[in-house]
Design an enzyme around this catalytic site. Structure first.
Site, PDB file in Angstrom:
ATOM      1  N   LYS A  17      31.706  81.944 -19.335  1.00  0.00           N
ATOM      2  CA  LYS A  17      32.397  82.926 -18.116  1.00  0.00           C
ATOM      3  C   LYS A  17      33.415  82.499 -17.300  1.00  0.00           C
ATOM      4  O   LYS A  17      33.302  81.693 -16.777  1.00  0.00           O
ATOM      5  CB  LYS A  17      30.561  83.753 -17.381  1.00  0.00           C
ATOM      6  CG  LYS A  17      30.575  85.089 -16.932  1.00  0.00           C
ATOM      7  CD  LYS A  17      29.528  85.501 -16.186  1.00  0.00           C
ATOM      8  CE  LYS A  17      29.851  86.017 -15.280  1.00  0.00           C
ATOM      9  NZ  LYS A  17      28.411  86.583 -14.695  1.00  0.00           N
TER      10      LYS A  17
ATOM     11  N   SER B 227      27.446  91.642 -14.912  1.00  0.00           N
ATOM     12  CA  SER B 227      28.808  91.340 -14.712  1.00  0.00           C
ATOM     13  C   SER B 227      29.240  90.581 -16.457  1.00  0.00           C
ATOM     14  O   SER B 227      30.144  90.072 -16.365  1.00  0.00           O
ATOM     15  CB  SER B 227      28.616  90.510 -13.784  1.00  0.00           C
ATOM     16  OG  SER B 227      28.105  88.994 -13.687  1.00  0.00           O
TER      17      SER B 227
ATOM     18  N   SER C 210      22.584  89.658 -14.047  1.00  0.00           N
ATOM     19  CA  SER C 210      24.614  90.299 -15.024  1.00  0.00           C
ATOM     20  C   SER C 210      23.648  89.191 -16.700  1.00  0.00           C
ATOM     21  O   SER C 210      25.281  88.824 -16.969  1.00  0.00           O
ATOM     22  CB  SER C 210      24.770  89.180 -14.403  1.00  0.00           C
ATOM     23  OG  SER C 210      25.538  90.221 -13.204  1.00  0.00           O
TER      24      SER C 210
END
Length: 484
Positions: free
Chosen positions: A76, A151, A175
């Site tokens: 990420k 996210s 997330s």
């Protein structure tokens, strides 16, 4: 790339294929599918191939000691990887390149893994749909008209599409687990303090944890084994022994107690999700687990508490992005105060601004006691709820999300509706306990549904065991419309 980590590693160790060949395949898939999915913000071809050559050059005997030798992974884009960008999905950082690796990355590389790219995410990890990225939304591989969750949606989409066998994400209020549920993969948020946050760009410092996404519990266990453990660079990591997750994952779950709060299966839950959870409860009962009723009386306040504490911490953490030290700086602002104001106005997106304003408000002198202090007190009560629940059960079972993946634009104009999507996941972050999302079926539209398991502190091994047992009993064999 449909092979598991164990199969890839064994193939490389025994010379059936090279790390370079595996990496080339992953890179080609990422480059091909990214035109549709927008899962990657940077694909590091040269860096990954250089690392693959280093792994291939290692003696076979030494290679056998590397638990992730030649295994490609995605990371990420709010986790620092030296030589690659860390934009956090925000224009204010843009192509900023950190001068160091996060501890989790250092450990992955030491284990022989290869980082093929940085994945798209909601700006500064603030969002439940990946619609808040400054670089466009990630598409769900199961249905590109729908969100992948947020996210960590880019990481979830990359794993679901088969580009990589595993990826790192971050979980502040769900997330990792929420996009795992939307994309039909496993997503684990460890206990707070189990994995170092050094090199993770902070959103909510008392809530953030680096987590793992993969298609199987075995693969999650293999990655967690490498990245878990105390770190002198992060004072919030705990000096707690790390068990052998892979060795414990096959242990029988017969006699384990799963707690279910019937209140959480009531109003507001999509009927198809409720049916899938009831079915999963039956499957666990058939596997020999005992289902017990529990009560989490303060869970109904979790969303309110979370969005007070998280925004307050975000307001403080994001104060450092001012155009002086990192990334983007606004032009035509000769005065210092004007430069600060214009940089933050142009660099931050609407959701980040919303949360900064909310956080600044609840921390202000006139409202600190009424909001922030009270939220911290309720957080303590919520932690005690879990202590009481775990006196009766080994893990708590809930849905991961109230609905399957929703359409793009469906909730973007209603922040409260978007925030309520985290209703089942934020409790684990507030209490600091580990949580895992496991695929437990498909909706009538063919969209994945996830069940969530939360356990006591440091109980990742038993959560992985429960997830593994469920996957063996009820595997999700369907594949998304877009996959390698």
């Amino acid at each position: 790339m449909s092979d598991s980590i164990a199969k890839l590693r064994d193939g490389i160790e025994h010379g059936n294929h090279t790390a370079r060949a595996v990496t080339e395949s992953a890179l080609a898939s990422a480059e091909k599918l990214n035109r549709t999915l927008n899962a990657f913000l940077e694909i590091g071809r040269n860096q990954a191939l250089h690392r693959a050559a280093q792994v291939d050059a290692i003696d076979q005997t030494d290679k056998a000691n590397l638990p992730l030798a030649g295994v490609p992974m995605a990371v990420k884009d709010n986790i620092c990887v030296r030589g690659m960008q860390v934009s956090c999905g925000s224009r204010i950082l843009g192509p900023y390149h950190p001068p160091y690796d996060a501890t989790a990355i250092t450990r992955l590389l030491a284990a022989g893994s290869l980082i093929i790219g940085k994945t798209n995410c909601d700006e500064f990890a603030m969002g439940s749909s990946n619609e808040n990225s400054a670089f466009g939304p990630v598409k769900n591989p199961w249905d590109t008209a729908r969100v992948p969750g947020g996210s960590s949606g880019g990481s979830a989409a990359a794993v679901a599409a088969g580009i990589v066998p595993a990826a790192l994400g971050s979980d502040t209020g769900g997330s990792v687990r929420q996009p795992a549920a939307f994309c039909g993969v496993i997503g684990l948020k460890p206990t707070y303090g189990r994995v170092s946050r050094y090199g993770l760009v902070a959103f909510g410092s008392s809530l953030d944890q680096i987590g793992v996404l993969a298609r199987t519990a075995d693969d999650v266990a293999a990655v967690l084994q490498v990245i878990a453990g105390s770190d002198p660079h992060d004072a919030t990591t705990a000096d707690v022994p790390v068990p052998d997750y892979s060795a414990e994952i096959n242990q029988d779950i017969k006699g384990m107690r799963l707690g279910v709060s019937r209140v959480l299966l009531g109003e507001g839950l999509n009927p198809e999700v409720r049916a899938a959870i009831e079915r999963s409860i039956k499957i666990y009962r058939d596997l020999g687990a005992e289902i017990v009723d529990i009560d989490l009386p303060h869970a109904k306040y979790a969303i309110a508490v979370y969005y007070i504490i998280a925004t307050a911490e975000a307001s403080s953490n994001l104060a450092r992005f001012d155009g002086v030290r990192y990334g983007f700086r606004a032009e035509d602002a000769p005065a210092l105060r004007d430069m600060y104001r214009k940089t933050r106005d142009e660099g931050f997106g609407p959701e980040v601004k919303r949360r900064i304003m909310l956080g600044t408000y609840v921390l202000s002198a006139g409202y600190y006691d009424a909001y922030y202090l009270k939220a911290q007190k309720v957080r303590t009560l919520l932690r005690q709820d879990f202590v009481n629940a775990f006196a009766k059960c080994d893990a708590v079972l809930t849905p991961t999300t109230p609905t399957p993946a929703f359409l793009f634009g469906e909730k973007v104009d209603d922040p409260l509706a978007m925030y309520l999507n985290d209703i089942f996941t934020v409790t684990a972050n507030l209490a600091g306990v580990p949580g895992i999302s496991v695929p437990c079926g498909l909706s009538a539209d063919g969209l994945p549904i996830g069940l969530q398991l939360m356990g006591p502190y440091w109980s990742e091994a038993q959560l992985l065991r429960l997830a593994h047992a469920y996957q063996r009993a009820d595997p999700l064999t369907a594949r998304p419309a877009i996959h390698v």
